[in-house]
Design a protein around this motif. Structure first.
Motif, mmCIF file in Angstrom:
data_model
loop_
_atom_site.group_PDB
_atom_site.id
_atom_site.type_symbol
_atom_site.label_atom_id
_atom_site.label_comp_id
_atom_site.label_asym_id
_atom_site.label_seq_id
_atom_site.Cartn_x
_atom_site.Cartn_y
_atom_site.Cartn_z
ATOM 1 N N PHE A 123 0.824 -1.207 0.000
ATOM 2 C CA PHE A 123 0.000 0.000 0.000
ATOM 3 C C PHE A 123 0.862 1.263 0.000
ATOM 4 O O PHE A 123 0.478 2.286 -0.551
ATOM 5 N N GLU A 124 2.066 1.202 0.605
ATOM 6 C CA GLU A 124 2.973 2.353 0.580
ATOM 7 C C GLU A 124 3.436 2.623 -0.845
ATOM 8 O O GLU A 124 3.499 3.778 -1.283
ATOM 9 N N ALA A 125 3.749 1.554 -1.574
ATOM 10 C CA ALA A 125 4.169 1.686 -2.969
ATOM 11 C C ALA A 125 3.031 2.241 -3.812
ATOM 12 O O ALA A 125 3.240 3.095 -4.683
ATOM 13 N N GLN A 126 1.816 1.773 -3.549
ATOM 14 C CA GLN A 126 0.646 2.239 -4.291
ATOM 15 C C GLN A 126 0.408 3.733 -4.038
ATOM 16 O O GLN A 126 0.119 4.493 -4.964
ATOM 17 N N GLU A 127 0.553 4.170 -2.802
ATOM 18 C CA GLU A 127 0.393 5.588 -2.475
ATOM 19 C C GLU A 127 1.453 6.430 -3.176
ATOM 20 O O GLU A 127 1.170 7.523 -3.679
ATOM 21 N N TYR A 128 2.691 5.922 -3.220
ATOM 22 C CA TYR A 128 3.777 6.640 -3.894
ATOM 23 C C TYR A 128 3.492 6.770 -5.392
ATOM 24 O O TYR A 128 3.686 7.829 -5.977
ATOM 25 N N LEU A 129 3.024 5.689 -6.018
ATOM 26 C CA LEU A 129 2.677 5.734 -7.440
ATOM 27 C C LEU A 129 1.583 6.761 -7.692
ATOM 28 O O LEU A 129 1.618 7.478 -8.696
ATOM 29 N N ASP A 130 0.628 6.821 -6.797
ATOM 30 C CA ASP A 130 -0.462 7.787 -6.925
ATOM 31 C C ASP A 130 0.089 9.212 -6.867
ATOM 32 O O ASP A 130 -0.286 10.071 -7.661
ATOM 33 N N LYS A 131 1.009 9.444 -5.947
ATOM 34 C CA LYS A 131 1.617 10.763 -5.796
ATOM 35 C C LYS A 131 2.436 11.149 -7.033
ATOM 36 O O LYS A 131 2.481 12.314 -7.414
ATOM 37 N N CYS A 132 3.057 10.147 -7.676
ATOM 38 C CA CYS A 132 3.892 10.399 -8.858
ATOM 39 C C CYS A 132 3.077 10.488 -10.144
ATOM 40 O O CYS A 132 3.624 10.825 -11.189
#
Length: 144
Positions: A123-132
């Motif tokens: 979920f941390e990776a998913q949040e980062y992708l969303d931010k990018c």
């Protein structure tokens, strides 16, 4: 010398004013081997590619943007050259082009160097992708 460097840059960057080429890869590896991690990073820079490498507990997702020649060379590196003995080491999930004037590219893509990040939870990776601005690639990885 400067002319030769500029010619080489034009040859591989080939970023069209209207669109940028994109490739998305899933590696069944966390890139803990420093030599592999180095190849992934340096080859992205050498081929004038931008994007992200996101490592999760189960896999690594690589999203690269750039010119068609750079994408082609980088694809060959990941799919054939780094681990030729392991047939499912890397998978090409998607390739295509996107408008270069999109907000995603101006904010996070072209112009920013290739970056590698490691996350302990998906979920941390998913949040980062969303931010990018790459969140639309996450379902491709989960479905794979």
């Amino acid at each position: 010398e400067e002319e030769r460097a500029a010619k080489k840059f034009r040859k591989f960057a080939e970023i069209d004013a209207e669109e940028v080429h994109v490739a998305v890869f899933k590696l069944n590896d966390r890139l803990e081997d420093g030599a592999k991690r180095f190849k992934v990073l340096i080859n992205a820079e050498q081929n004038h590619l931008h994007g992200r490498s996101i490592t999760t507990p189960n896999f690594t997702l690589i999203i690269v943007e750039g010119g068609p020649k750079g994408i082609k060379r980088y694809s060959r590196l990941l799919l054939e050259r780094i681990e030729p003995s392991l047939p499912n080491w890397a998978t090409l999930l998607w390739t295509g082009s996107q408008p270069s004037k999109s907000a995603k590219l101006t904010e996070t893509g072209a112009g920013k160097p290739f970056q590698m990040k490691i996350f302990g939870k998906n979920f941390e990776a998913q949040e980062y992708l969303d931010k990018c601005g790459y969140s639309h690639f996450w379902p491709l990885v989960i479905k794979e």
